[in-house]
Design a protein around this motif. Sequence first.
Motif, short mmCIF file in Angstrom:
data_model
loop_
_atom_site.label_atom_id
_atom_site.label_comp_id
_atom_site.label_asym_id
_atom_site.label_seq_id
_atom_site.Cartn_x
_atom_site.Cartn_y
_atom_site.Cartn_z
N SER A 1 45.40 74.59 -16.44
CA SER A 1 46.31 75.28 -17.34
C SER A 1 47.24 76.19 -16.57
O SER A 1 48.44 76.26 -16.85
CB SER A 1 45.54 76.14 -18.35
N SER B 1 39.61 73.57 -16.14
CA SER B 1 40.70 73.57 -17.11
C SER B 1 41.52 74.84 -17.00
O SER B 1 42.72 74.82 -17.24
CB SER B 1 40.15 73.38 -18.52
N ARG C 1 40.79 76.34 -25.51
CA ARG C 1 40.01 75.29 -24.83
C ARG C 1 38.54 75.66 -24.75
O ARG C 1 37.69 74.81 -24.58
CB ARG C 1 40.61 75.02 -23.46
N THR D 1 41.41 67.62 -25.09
CA THR D 1 40.57 68.41 -24.20
C THR D 1 39.10 68.19 -24.51
O THR D 1 38.25 68.21 -23.63
CB THR D 1 40.91 69.91 -24.35
N GLU E 1 46.48 79.89 -26.29
CA GLU E 1 46.41 78.52 -25.77
C GLU E 1 45.23 78.38 -24.80
O GLU E 1 44.54 77.37 -24.78
CB GLU E 1 47.70 78.14 -25.03
N TYR E 2 45.03 79.42 -24.00
CA TYR E 2 43.91 79.41 -23.05
C TYR E 2 42.57 79.45 -23.78
O TYR E 2 41.65 78.72 -23.46
CB TYR E 2 44.00 80.63 -22.14
N ASN F 1 49.64 73.18 -21.47
CA ASN F 1 50.25 74.46 -21.11
C ASN F 1 51.67 74.31 -20.60
O ASN F 1 52.49 75.20 -20.81
CB ASN F 1 49.38 75.18 -20.09
N GLU G 1 45.03 69.35 -20.30
CA GLU G 1 45.15 70.80 -20.17
C GLU G 1 46.44 71.19 -19.47
O GLU G 1 47.13 72.12 -19.90
CB GLU G 1 43.94 71.35 -19.39
#
Lengths: 505, 150
Positions: free
Chosen positions: A120, A116, A79, A96, A75-76, A312, A308
Motif C-alpha cells: 500500500s 500489504s 485491509r 484483498t 483505506e489502510y 492505494n 493492495e
Amino acid sequence: MNEVLAGLYTGFGVALAPMNLLYVIVGCFSGTLIGALPGIGPINGVAILLPIAYSLGLPPESALILLAGIYYGAEYGGRISSILLNVPGDAGAVFTTLDGNPMAKNGEAGRALSLSAVASFVGGTFAVILMSLFGPMLASVAIHFNPSDYVALMVFAFTCLASLVGKNPVKTLLAALMGLMIASIGIDANTGVARFTFGVPDILAGIDFLVIVIGLFGMGELITLVEHQITGKLKVLPVGKSFVSLKDLAVVKWVVFRCSMLGFFIGVLPGTGASVASAVAYGTEKRIAGKSGENFGKGDIRGLAAPEAANNASAGGAMVPMLTLGIPGSGTTAILLGALLLFNITPGPLMFQQRPEIAWGLIASMYIGNLALLVINLPLVGFFARLLTIPQKYLTPLIAVLAFIGVYSVVSNPFDLYMIIGLGLFGWLLKKMGFSLAPVILGVVLGNLFEDNLRRALSISGGDWKVLVESSSSIIIYVLTVLILFVPPLYGRIKKSRMEKKTAE
Amino acid sequence: MADRIFGCIALAIALGYGFIAFTIIEAPFQYDPLGPETWPQILSVFACLCCLYIIVLPDGTRLKVLGSTLMRIAILLILLSAYAYLFEPIGFILSTTLFCLVLSRILGATALQAVVFGVASGTFGYLLCAVILDLNLPEGFILKLLRGLS
C-alpha cells in the motif's frame, strides 16, 4: 518541472508546520482506527468523521489535511478486517480477502498484514509522485476549458461510471440520476425559484451535503450491520509473529510496480475508483503469473500485493481529476470534494494558482501521510487488530452516536437527524436492490456543477444546443466517451469467445 | 420480482418529479435561455427511461430479508427516531445514555453491561466532543439546571 518543485516547496512548508503535521498523524491514526472496525469501509469511515473534522473550526488547509489523512488511513485500516475477518469493508477490498485471508488462516497473518502495508505504501507513494507531475500539467490544459467542455467532461464521467462500475450499467446510471435529482432540490441559484421543496423550510437551501453523506454511508451501514448481526458469527484470526521478509519483497517488487501504474491510471478516470483498479490488477497479475498463478486465491503473496498496491495507487489517482478538474474520481473523493466546497474552495484548474497553499499542501500531506501510515501500521497492527474484537452490541450504538454528533454539530437542526435516518433506510434499500451508492454521491456532488455549466454554455450561445459539440476538446472527450462505452463490453465478448474456442479444442 | 416493484416505485417518483418539472417550476422572469425547469426535465426523462428498462428487463435481484431481521431493523429505526426526538430536549448525555443502554441490551448485552456502557458513552462522549473538541452538542436541562444553581 520548476513549477512542480516550487509547488512542492510551498506544499511542504504548509504540511510540515507542526500543527498540520500533527493533524496528518491524528487523521491517519483515527482513519485507520475507524477503517479497521469490522464492516466499516473507507467510504463509511470518511463519511462518519467528515462532519466532526469540519466542525472543529480549523483553517481550510488544516481541515483538508486532516481529512486526507483520514481518507488514507481508512483505506489502510480496511485491509485489516479484510485479512483477519474475511469481511471486505468495500468493493475495493474484496480482492484483498482472496489471498489475504487464506494467508491468515495458514498462520501468516502478520506476514500478510505487513506485506500489504508495504505494498500500500509503495502504491500510494507512487501515485502521489505521479500526481505531483501530472496534476499541474492537466490543470494547465483544463484552464482553457469552457462550459461546454465541462459538460462533455461530466458526460464522460457518468459514462465511465455506468460502464465500469457495478454489474448493471442501467442501475448505476439510475443511481447517478437519483443523486443529480437530490442535488436539484432547493432554491435555484440563478433565478431564486424553489424546486421540489414542497414548502418545507428546512430544505429550501437544498439538502445539506453532509446530511446526505452521513445518511447514505453512516446510517445505511448501521442498518446493514444490524441486519447481519445474528446471521453470521465472525471469527478474528490471530495476528501472530510472522513478518514480511526481504525475500517476499523481492518476489513482489515488479508486481507492486506494475499494479501501482495500473491503479493510478484507472483511478484517474473519473468515476472509477479502487474497486475497478484492484479487480483489474488482480486479474492481470494472475494472467502474467501463468502456471505459477494457480496458487492465486490460496494465499499467494503476489495475489495479496497486487490489489493492495493498485487500491492505494488508485486512491491517489482519484485525487487528480478531483483537484485539477473538480470532478472526483471515486465515491470517497466525491465526499472530499464536497468537503472542499464546504470551505468555499472550488477545486479546479484555478486552484493551483489561486490557492496553491491548499492544493500543494494537500499533495505534500499525502507524501507525509503515506510515510506516517507505514510507521503507524507496522508496529501497531496488533493494536488495530484488537479493534476487530469489539462486540457488535457496543459498536452499533456507537456508530449511531457518532453520526448524530456529526450531523448535529454541523447543522444543529433536529430535522436533519430524522433526515439521516430516512436517507439511511433509502441507502440500505438501494444496496439490497443491487445498486451501488458511490454513483449517488457523485451525482449529488456534481449536480449543481453539471447544471450550471450547461446553462452557462447555452447562455453563451444564446440557446443554441450545437455549442456543446463545437470546441475541439469537447469533441475529443465525446470520442473518448464512446470508446469507454463500447470497448470494455467488446473486449469482454472477444475474451469470452476466445475462452470458448479454447475449451472447444 | 423485487426489481420490478422497485422499478415501478422509482418510475412513479421519476414521473412525479417530471410532472413538477414540466408544469409547476417556472421562473417569473429570466435572462438566460435555460430556466430552472430545463435541467430537472432532462433528468426526469433519463430517469424514466432507466426505470422502464429495469421494469422490462430486470436482472433478477431478490430481496432476501427474513422476518426476524426486518423486525430488528424496524426496532432500530424506532430507537433511532426516539433518539432523534429526545436529542435536543433532554440533551446529549441523557439521550445517548438511554439509546446506548437500550440498543446494546437488545443486541445481547447483559443488564449490567448495558447500563455501564450507556452511562460511559453518554458522559465520555460529551466530555470528549463537547468539552475537549468544543463541538456543538445539546446540553439539555440537567446541565442547564446545574449551571443555573452554581
